[in-house]
Design a protein around this motif. Structure first.
Motif, mmCIF file in Angstrom:
data_model
loop_
_atom_site.group_PDB
_atom_site.id
_atom_site.type_symbol
_atom_site.label_atom_id
_atom_site.label_comp_id
_atom_site.label_asym_id
_atom_site.label_seq_id
_atom_site.Cartn_x
_atom_site.Cartn_y
_atom_site.Cartn_z
ATOM 1 N N LYS A 134 0.843 -1.196 0.000
ATOM 2 C CA LYS A 134 0.000 0.000 0.000
ATOM 3 C C LYS A 134 0.879 1.247 0.000
ATOM 4 N N ILE A 135 0.506 2.216 -0.830
ATOM 5 C CA ILE A 135 1.244 3.483 -0.935
ATOM 6 C C ILE A 135 0.513 4.546 -0.118
ATOM 7 N N SER A 136 1.252 5.251 0.733
ATOM 8 C CA SER A 136 0.637 6.321 1.528
ATOM 9 C C SER A 136 0.776 7.675 0.842
ATOM 10 N N ASP A 137 1.922 7.954 0.243
ATOM 11 C CA ASP A 137 2.148 9.217 -0.440
ATOM 12 C C ASP A 137 3.407 9.125 -1.301
ATOM 13 N N TYR A 138 3.781 10.240 -1.935
ATOM 14 C CA TYR A 138 4.893 10.265 -2.893
ATOM 15 C C TYR A 138 5.831 11.424 -2.566
ATOM 16 N N SER A 139 7.139 11.185 -2.676
ATOM 17 C CA SER A 139 8.143 12.224 -2.425
ATOM 18 C C SER A 139 8.740 12.715 -3.730
ATOM 19 N N TYR A 140 8.860 14.019 -3.841
ATOM 20 C CA TYR A 140 9.398 14.673 -5.036
ATOM 21 C C TYR A 140 10.652 15.450 -4.670
ATOM 22 N N ASN A 141 11.689 15.349 -5.497
ATOM 23 C CA ASN A 141 12.891 16.161 -5.312
ATOM 24 C C ASN A 141 12.684 17.489 -6.018
ATOM 25 N N LEU A 142 12.863 18.560 -5.272
ATOM 26 C CA LEU A 142 12.759 19.912 -5.806
ATOM 27 C C LEU A 142 14.064 20.642 -5.521
ATOM 28 N N ILE A 143 14.417 21.562 -6.389
ATOM 29 C CA ILE A 143 15.639 22.352 -6.208
ATOM 30 C C ILE A 143 15.258 23.720 -5.655
ATOM 31 N N ASP A 144 15.856 24.082 -4.533
ATOM 32 C CA ASP A 144 15.713 25.427 -3.988
ATOM 33 C C ASP A 144 16.710 26.301 -4.738
ATOM 34 N N VAL A 145 16.228 27.093 -5.662
ATOM 35 C CA VAL A 145 17.098 27.883 -6.543
ATOM 36 C C VAL A 145 17.912 28.898 -5.738
ATOM 37 N N ASN A 146 17.348 29.447 -4.670
ATOM 38 C CA ASN A 146 18.059 30.446 -3.868
ATOM 39 C C ASN A 146 19.235 29.835 -3.098
ATOM 40 N N GLN A 147 19.055 28.646 -2.547
ATOM 41 C CA GLN A 147 20.065 28.015 -1.707
ATOM 42 C C GLN A 147 20.912 26.985 -2.443
ATOM 43 N N GLY A 148 20.454 26.541 -3.620
ATOM 44 C CA GLY A 148 21.182 25.511 -4.358
ATOM 45 C C GLY A 148 21.078 24.146 -3.702
ATOM 46 N N ALA A 149 20.015 23.932 -2.942
ATOM 47 C CA ALA A 149 19.837 22.673 -2.213
ATOM 48 C C ALA A 149 18.688 21.868 -2.809
ATOM 49 N N ILE A 150 18.759 20.558 -2.648
ATOM 50 C CA ILE A 150 17.666 19.692 -3.073
ATOM 51 C C ILE A 150 16.790 19.398 -1.867
ATOM 52 N N LEU A 151 15.488 19.635 -2.020
ATOM 53 C CA LEU A 151 14.519 19.359 -0.971
ATOM 54 C C LEU A 151 13.649 18.193 -1.401
ATOM 55 N N SER A 152 13.303 17.357 -0.478
ATOM 56 C CA SER A 152 12.369 16.271 -0.738
ATOM 57 C C SER A 152 11.043 16.656 -0.088
ATOM 58 N N VAL A 153 9.989 16.770 -0.914
ATOM 59 C CA VAL A 153 8.677 17.171 -0.422
ATOM 60 C C VAL A 153 7.701 16.032 -0.700
ATOM 61 N N THR A 154 6.941 15.642 0.313
ATOM 62 C CA THR A 154 6.010 14.526 0.204
ATOM 63 C C THR A 154 4.576 15.042 0.119
ATOM 64 N N ILE A 155 3.829 14.511 -0.876
ATOM 65 C CA ILE A 155 2.420 14.859 -1.047
ATOM 66 C C ILE A 155 1.599 13.570 -1.154
ATOM 67 N N PRO A 156 0.271 13.658 -0.942
ATOM 68 C CA PRO A 156 -0.538 12.435 -0.912
ATOM 69 C C PRO A 156 -0.800 11.778 -2.269
ATOM 70 N N LYS A 157 -0.723 12.513 -3.365
ATOM 71 C CA LYS A 157 -1.069 11.945 -4.668
ATOM 72 C C LYS A 157 0.098 12.052 -5.643
ATOM 73 N N GLN A 158 0.182 11.070 -6.535
ATOM 74 C CA GLN A 158 1.205 11.114 -7.579
ATOM 75 C C GLN A 158 0.728 12.040 -8.694
ATOM 76 N N LYS A 159 1.654 12.825 -9.222
ATOM 77 C CA LYS A 159 1.309 13.721 -10.328
ATOM 78 C C LYS A 159 2.542 14.006 -11.165
ATOM 79 N N PHE A 160 2.331 14.499 -12.369
ATOM 80 C CA PHE A 160 3.434 14.850 -13.257
ATOM 81 C C PHE A 160 3.823 16.305 -13.032
ATOM 82 N N LEU A 161 5.118 16.531 -12.810
ATOM 83 C CA LEU A 161 5.664 17.884 -12.716
ATOM 84 C C LEU A 161 6.660 18.047 -13.844
ATOM 85 N N PRO A 162 6.426 18.990 -14.759
ATOM 86 C CA PRO A 162 7.369 19.175 -15.863
ATOM 87 C C PRO A 162 8.765 19.504 -15.334
ATOM 88 N N PRO A 163 9.792 18.768 -15.786
ATOM 89 C CA PRO A 163 11.161 19.058 -15.336
ATOM 90 C C PRO A 163 11.551 20.508 -15.628
#
Length: 95
Positions: free
Chosen positions: A32-61
């Protein structure tokens, strides 16, 4: 542990596939899947953040995104202070 509302801005989607988070019951991983984690780039800090949301979706690169209602919960792993970020949704921002 306390959770904190976050103010995230200037975030960019990556080409990485979202990682499903499985539900564990009695210490055992289920299919069973509870939610999905997405890697996002913080452009100001140059860091990669992992953000978890409840539904899977397409995010254009390489598109800028908005994180809806992000909440951060600090935790310690292997003597490192980390931040778990959960949100209601991630939406692309139209240019």
């Amino acid at each position: 542990m306390a959770s904190y509302s976050l103010n995230l801005s200037n975030l960019m989607a990556t080409s990485a596939e979202p990682r499903p988070k499985n539900i564990y019951e009695n210490g055992e991983r289920t299919e069973k899947i509870s939610d999905y984690s997405y890697n996002l780039i913080d452009v100001n800090q140059g860091a990669i953040l992992s953000v978890t949301i409840p539904k899977q979706k397409f995010l254009p690169p390489q598109s800028f995104v908005e994180v809806i209602n992000p909440v951060g919960t600090p935790y310690v792993s292997e003597n490192r202070a980390l931040l778990s970020i959960k949100a209601d949704d991630i939406i692309p921002i139209d240019d």
